[in-house]
Motif scaffolding. Sequence first.
Motif, PDB file in Angstrom:
ATOM      1  N   ASP A  69     -15.866   0.631   1.352  1.00  0.00           N
ATOM      2  CA  ASP A  69     -16.140   0.132   2.699  1.00  0.00           C
ATOM      3  C   ASP A  69     -16.153  -1.397   2.784  1.00  0.00           C
ATOM      4  O   ASP A  69     -16.604  -1.955   3.772  1.00  0.00           O
ATOM      5  N   THR A  70     -15.662  -2.066   1.757  1.00  0.00           N
ATOM      6  CA  THR A  70     -15.609  -3.523   1.829  1.00  0.00           C
ATOM      7  C   THR A  70     -14.341  -3.950   2.567  1.00  0.00           C
ATOM      8  O   THR A  70     -13.262  -3.412   2.336  1.00  0.00           O
ATOM      9  N   PRO A  71     -14.469  -4.920   3.454  1.00  0.00           N
ATOM     10  CA  PRO A  71     -13.309  -5.323   4.260  1.00  0.00           C
ATOM     11  C   PRO A  71     -12.238  -6.085   3.465  1.00  0.00           C
ATOM     12  O   PRO A  71     -11.111  -6.200   3.910  1.00  0.00           O
ATOM     13  N   ASP A  72     -12.600  -6.581   2.299  1.00  0.00           N
ATOM     14  CA  ASP A  72     -11.647  -7.386   1.522  1.00  0.00           C
ATOM     15  C   ASP A  72     -10.982  -6.594   0.400  1.00  0.00           C
ATOM     16  O   ASP A  72     -10.540  -7.172  -0.586  1.00  0.00           O
ATOM     17  N   THR A  73     -10.895  -5.300   0.552  1.00  0.00           N
ATOM     18  CA  THR A  73     -10.246  -4.483  -0.480  1.00  0.00           C
ATOM     19  C   THR A  73      -8.792  -4.920  -0.602  1.00  0.00           C
ATOM     20  O   THR A  73      -8.064  -4.965   0.398  1.00  0.00           O
ATOM     21  N   PRO A  74      -8.362  -5.267  -1.818  1.00  0.00           N
ATOM     22  CA  PRO A  74      -6.968  -5.729  -1.970  1.00  0.00           C
ATOM     23  C   PRO A  74      -5.972  -4.589  -1.721  1.00  0.00           C
ATOM     24  O   PRO A  74      -6.269  -3.421  -1.968  1.00  0.00           O
ATOM     25  N   VAL A  75      -4.826  -4.975  -1.218  1.00  0.00           N
ATOM     26  CA  VAL A  75      -3.754  -4.013  -0.993  1.00  0.00           C
ATOM     27  C   VAL A  75      -3.208  -3.573  -2.348  1.00  0.00           C
ATOM     28  O   VAL A  75      -3.002  -4.396  -3.236  1.00  0.00           O
ATOM     29  N   GLN A  76      -3.004  -2.284  -2.507  1.00  0.00           N
ATOM     30  CA  GLN A  76      -2.395  -1.780  -3.734  1.00  0.00           C
ATOM     31  C   GLN A  76      -0.961  -1.401  -3.436  1.00  0.00           C
ATOM     32  O   GLN A  76      -0.667  -0.779  -2.418  1.00  0.00           O
ATOM     33  N   ARG A  77      -0.068  -1.791  -4.318  1.00  0.00           N
ATOM     34  CA  ARG A  77       1.344  -1.449  -4.175  1.00  0.00           C
ATOM     35  C   ARG A  77       1.751  -0.580  -5.355  1.00  0.00           C
ATOM     36  O   ARG A  77       1.329  -0.818  -6.481  1.00  0.00           O
ATOM     37  N   PHE A  78       2.580   0.390  -5.065  1.00  0.00           N
ATOM     38  CA  PHE A  78       3.062   1.300  -6.090  1.00  0.00           C
ATOM     39  C   PHE A  78       4.579   1.244  -6.087  1.00  0.00           C
ATOM     40  O   PHE A  78       5.210   1.357  -5.029  1.00  0.00           O
ATOM     41  N   SER A  79       5.152   1.064  -7.242  1.00  0.00           N
ATOM     42  CA  SER A  79       6.596   0.885  -7.335  1.00  0.00           C
ATOM     43  C   SER A  79       7.298   2.184  -7.696  1.00  0.00           C
ATOM     44  O   SER A  79       6.968   2.819  -8.694  1.00  0.00           O
ATOM     45  N   PRO A  80       8.288   2.561  -6.898  1.00  0.00           N
ATOM     46  CA  PRO A  80       9.102   3.718  -7.265  1.00  0.00           C
ATOM     47  C   PRO A  80      10.018   3.343  -8.432  1.00  0.00           C
ATOM     48  O   PRO A  80      10.199   2.161  -8.744  1.00  0.00           O
ATOM     49  N   MET A  81      10.584   4.351  -9.071  1.00  0.00           N
ATOM     50  CA  MET A  81      11.450   4.111 -10.223  1.00  0.00           C
ATOM     51  C   MET A  81      12.764   4.868 -10.032  1.00  0.00           C
ATOM     52  O   MET A  81      12.760   6.036  -9.635  1.00  0.00           O
ATOM     53  N   LEU A  82      13.866   4.204 -10.307  1.00  0.00           N
ATOM     54  CA  LEU A  82      15.173   4.839 -10.229  1.00  0.00           C
ATOM     55  C   LEU A  82      15.427   5.626 -11.512  1.00  0.00           C
ATOM     56  O   LEU A  82      15.264   5.097 -12.609  1.00  0.00           O
ATOM     57  N   ILE A  83      15.814   6.901 -11.353  1.00  0.00           N
ATOM     58  CA  ILE A  83      16.161   7.756 -12.492  1.00  0.00           C
ATOM     59  C   ILE A  83      17.677   7.961 -12.424  1.00  0.00           C
ATOM     60  O   ILE A  83      18.163   8.827 -11.687  1.00  0.00           O
ATOM     61  N   PRO A  84      18.463   7.150 -13.151  1.00  0.00           N
ATOM     62  CA  PRO A  84      19.917   7.279 -13.071  1.00  0.00           C
ATOM     63  C   PRO A  84      20.405   8.543 -13.773  1.00  0.00           C
ATOM     64  O   PRO A  84      19.966   8.857 -14.879  1.00  0.00           O
ATOM     65  N   ARG A  85      21.286   9.264 -13.096  1.00  0.00           N
ATOM     66  CA  ARG A  85      21.905  10.460 -13.668  1.00  0.00           C
ATOM     67  C   ARG A  85      23.382  10.450 -13.291  1.00  0.00           C
ATOM     68  O   ARG A  85      23.891   9.460 -12.776  1.00  0.00           O
TER      69      ARG A  85
END
Length: 99
Positions: free
Chosen positions: A63-79
Amino acid sequence: MAEQAAFGALSAVAECGLSVPRDISLVGYNDIPLASGLPVPLTSVSAPFDQVAQAAPRLLLDDTPDTPVQRFSPMLIPRASSRTPDTSSNTGKPSYRRL
């Protein structure tokens, strides 16, 4: 659902007499297990759903207003359903052709 659309596109490409990846590169999204087991294994983008699921409850309960944004990176699976564009032209840019 995005990966299922790519499965349909694989069939449509074959019905048109074209070849994946010779004529068309195809990439799906979600990397469901079936993607790697197709006759032409599907290149896919894998989203880190497990990381998102672990972080979501913490973010919801924090509930803290300054919670940092979390980013999640997708990954390319080449086939086999995709290949590097042909850059053999003098411009060094990928060459494309209309089908």
